[in-house]
Design a protein around this motif. Sequence first.
Motif, PDB file in Angstrom:
ATOM      1  N   ASP A  58      27.368  51.234  33.991  1.00 42.57           N
ATOM      2  CA  ASP A  58      28.356  50.743  33.039  1.00 42.57           C
ATOM      3  C   ASP A  58      29.076  51.895  32.346  1.00 42.57           C
ATOM      4  O   ASP A  58      30.286  51.833  32.090  1.00 42.57           O
ATOM      5  N   GLU A  62      33.073  52.770  32.416  1.00 38.37           N
ATOM      6  CA  GLU A  62      33.854  52.907  31.179  1.00 38.37           C
ATOM      7  C   GLU A  62      34.546  54.267  31.125  1.00 38.37           C
ATOM      8  O   GLU A  62      35.719  54.350  30.727  1.00 38.37           O
ATOM      9  N   MET A 141      26.451  44.781  44.897  1.00 33.14           N
ATOM     10  CA  MET A 141      27.307  43.628  44.613  1.00 33.14           C
ATOM     11  C   MET A 141      26.881  42.488  45.539  1.00 33.14           C
ATOM     12  O   MET A 141      26.038  42.706  46.431  1.00 33.14           O
ATOM     13  N   ARG A 177      27.734  50.389  41.655  1.00 37.64           N
ATOM     14  CA  ARG A 177      28.539  49.247  42.092  1.00 37.64           C
ATOM     15  C   ARG A 177      29.688  49.658  43.005  1.00 37.64           C
ATOM     16  O   ARG A 177      30.447  48.814  43.466  1.00 37.64           O
ATOM     17  N   GLN A 196      33.377  46.028  43.058  1.00 39.48           N
ATOM     18  CA  GLN A 196      33.594  44.677  42.536  1.00 39.48           C
ATOM     19  C   GLN A 196      34.295  44.818  41.194  1.00 39.48           C
ATOM     20  O   GLN A 196      33.786  45.445  40.280  1.00 39.48           O
ATOM     21  N   PHE A 198      35.291  42.596  38.785  1.00 42.92           N
ATOM     22  CA  PHE A 198      34.833  41.866  37.601  1.00 42.92           C
ATOM     23  C   PHE A 198      33.411  41.340  37.835  1.00 42.92           C
ATOM     24  O   PHE A 198      33.201  40.140  37.998  1.00 42.92           O
ATOM     25  N   PRO A 199      32.412  42.231  37.851  1.00 43.23           N
ATOM     26  CA  PRO A 199      31.042  41.809  38.190  1.00 43.23           C
ATOM     27  C   PRO A 199      30.414  40.855  37.182  1.00 43.23           C
ATOM     28  O   PRO A 199      29.510  40.109  37.532  1.00 43.23           O
ATOM     29  N   GLU A 200      30.877  40.876  35.932  1.00 45.28           N
ATOM     30  CA  GLU A 200      30.275  40.031  34.912  1.00 45.28           C
ATOM     31  C   GLU A 200      31.000  38.703  34.736  1.00 45.28           C
ATOM     32  O   GLU A 200      30.584  37.868  33.936  1.00 45.28           O
ATOM     33  N   SER A 201      32.090  38.490  35.462  1.00 49.97           N
ATOM     34  CA  SER A 201      32.897  37.286  35.263  1.00 49.97           C
ATOM     35  C   SER A 201      32.183  36.042  35.784  1.00 49.97           C
ATOM     36  O   SER A 201      31.525  36.064  36.825  1.00 49.97           O
ATOM     37  N   THR A 202      32.341  34.944  35.040  1.00 51.27           N
ATOM     38  CA  THR A 202      31.801  33.659  35.484  1.00 51.27           C
ATOM     39  C   THR A 202      32.843  32.865  36.257  1.00 51.27           C
ATOM     40  O   THR A 202      32.545  31.781  36.762  1.00 51.27           O
ATOM     41  N   ALA A 207      35.354  36.955  40.006  1.00 51.44           N
ATOM     42  CA  ALA A 207      34.125  37.616  40.453  1.00 51.44           C
ATOM     43  C   ALA A 207      34.221  38.049  41.912  1.00 51.44           C
ATOM     44  O   ALA A 207      33.514  38.965  42.340  1.00 51.44           O
TER      45      ALA A 207
END
Length: 226
Positions: A58, A62, A141, A177, A196, A198-202, A207
């Motif tokens: 992460d 960033e 991923m 990732r 990937q 947007f790995p945290e997207s629901t 995603a």
Amino acid sequence: MIDNDSGKVRGAEPAVPSEPRAPYSERPIARARRAKARELIERLVVEGRVRIAEPDADEVAEWRRVIDYAKRHGLEPAGKRIEKVPDSGPGLELFLAEGAHPNARNQRPKAAGAPVPVPSWLGRLHPVVAALKDSESRLVMPSALRRRSLLLLQGLAAEAVRRGYEVRKTGSFLSRREGGVDIAVSSFAYTVSAWQEFPESTNPERAARLGAVRAITADWSVCIEV
């Protein structure tokens, strides 16, 4: 109840106009990223090199966004660019290199890049792509996205070899990732990577989106569909 004289609904609260959404540059995330980018530039100017020890995935992502923000918003000092120290070992070490990056817009070829054919199956892989495929610490991923990433990288590697360029294991610091290869064109190695986005997207559509750094150089311009 409706007032016969005014036609308004009695007792209803007057509509409050919604406040316009703040521009991206004034949102908290953008302000924080801008402050972090400026702090990084100041440290690089004073210290020469800045090292981030043992960043996790992460943190790497960033820092990549912070560096991208600095580049896109012209925060780098005139005539310099942020680069990673090659072969700096674990961690992330940055410095200010002289001159514009070969991938800068004013260095890019004017002709549109030719689409690179992407294979439909993972066979006859370039050794560097095969090593990525076998690695458990790269391209972390969902399996479908991982397969797409490997196909994209294999397509680029095959095209690079066809054009007489060398494909190497990347020397850039990538997160778990992400996965990529270095393509040596003339005297410079260009890193091409996929991840990937947007790995945290629901949201299933978000995603399933891949991000990719395209190879655009003074000698070679290609594009890929992600």
